[in-house]
Design a protein around this motif. Structure first.
Motif, PDB file in Angstrom:
ATOM      1  N   TRP A  47       1.151   6.611  -6.737  1.00 49.53           N
ATOM      2  CA  TRP A  47       0.029   7.456  -7.246  1.00 49.53           C
ATOM      3  C   TRP A  47       0.301   9.124  -6.979  1.00 49.53           C
ATOM      4  O   TRP A  47      -0.189   9.856  -7.787  1.00 49.53           O
ATOM      5  CB  TRP A  47      -1.156   6.968  -6.083  1.00 49.53           C
ATOM      6  N   GLY A  48       0.975   9.324  -5.931  1.00 49.30           N
ATOM      7  CA  GLY A  48       1.641  10.612  -5.481  1.00 49.30           C
ATOM      8  C   GLY A  48       2.632  11.112  -7.033  1.00 49.30           C
ATOM      9  O   GLY A  48       2.414  12.283  -7.200  1.00 49.30           O
ATOM     10  N   VAL A  95       0.907  -1.233  -0.066  1.00 48.99           N
ATOM     11  CA  VAL A  95      -0.112  -0.110   0.090  1.00 48.99           C
ATOM     12  C   VAL A  95       0.865   1.203  -0.050  1.00 48.99           C
ATOM     13  O   VAL A  95       0.512   2.176  -0.698  1.00 48.99           O
ATOM     14  CB  VAL A  95      -1.024  -0.105   1.275  1.00 48.99           C
ATOM     15  N   LYS A  96       1.942   1.316   0.596  1.00 45.43           N
ATOM     16  CA  LYS A  96       2.918   2.410   0.718  1.00 45.43           C
ATOM     17  C   LYS A  96       3.451   2.690  -0.669  1.00 45.43           C
ATOM     18  O   LYS A  96       3.525   3.755  -1.131  1.00 45.43           O
ATOM     19  CB  LYS A  96       3.954   2.011   1.759  1.00 45.43           C
ATOM     20  N   SER A 116       1.050   4.121  -2.915  1.00 50.75           N
ATOM     21  CA  SER A 116       0.580   5.467  -2.602  1.00 50.75           C
ATOM     22  C   SER A 116       1.649   6.345  -3.137  1.00 50.75           C
ATOM     23  O   SER A 116       1.523   7.461  -3.455  1.00 50.75           O
ATOM     24  CB  SER A 116       0.366   5.620  -1.062  1.00 50.75           C
ATOM     25  N   ARG A 117       2.966   5.890  -3.014  1.00 53.73           N
ATOM     26  CA  ARG A 117       4.131   6.758  -3.309  1.00 53.73           C
ATOM     27  C   ARG A 117       3.967   6.748  -4.955  1.00 53.73           C
ATOM     28  O   ARG A 117       4.229   8.061  -5.601  1.00 53.73           O
ATOM     29  CB  ARG A 117       5.254   6.275  -3.433  1.00 53.73           C
TER      30      ARG A 117
END
Length: 141
Positions: free
Chosen positions: A127-128, A120-121, A124-125
């Motif tokens: 996606w950012g 997930v981390k 998220s990175r």
């Protein structure tokens, strides 16, 4: 005596193409030009029909390939999930004699939770980074 039957006047070899003598280029007759245009239109229609049939067959092939690919991807995901469940159960069974059943369950669940958290981390990175690139493009426009 009788008169010979009169036929069309005899023309020279140059005059047969609708033109004058050697000085002027031959000009196409109106009937030939209209025939050529009609043939061109018929060829264009044939080409368009053939192209339409070709593109329809390509689309049908792509759709069939996508269906097959999607079905195989779903089957692979299901089999992969079953393999992970089997591995998890096997790991719990293998660790039970060393750290008790509850300890083995906690270790396996904790390891899977840690792996999920790291995934997930990373998502998220990614996606950012994607959103940052999109924002840069919007600011430049």
């Amino acid at each position: 005596m009788t008169d010979p039957v009169e036929g069309p006047p005899v023309q020279s070899a140059d005059a047969g193409m609708g033109g004058g003598g050697a000085d002027t280029p031959p000009t196409p007759s109106a009937g030939t030009l209209i025939d050529d245009i009609e043939a061109l239109i018929a060829d264009a229609r044939n080409w368009a029909d053939a192209e339409l049939v070709y593109q329809k067959s390509r689309i049908a092939f792509v759709i069939a390939s996508l269906k097959r690919s999607l079905a195989m991807s779903v089957a692979a995901a299901v089999l992969g999930l079953f393999a992970l469940v089997g591995l998890t159960v096997g790991l719990v069974i293998a660790l039970t004699p060393h750290v008790t059943a509850w300890g083995a369950t906690a270790m396996v669940a904790g390891g899977l939770g840690l792996g999920a958290f790291l995934c997930v981390k990373a998502a998220s990175r990614a996606w950012g980074e994607l959103m940052g690139a999109v924002r840069e493009d919007e600011e430049q426009v």
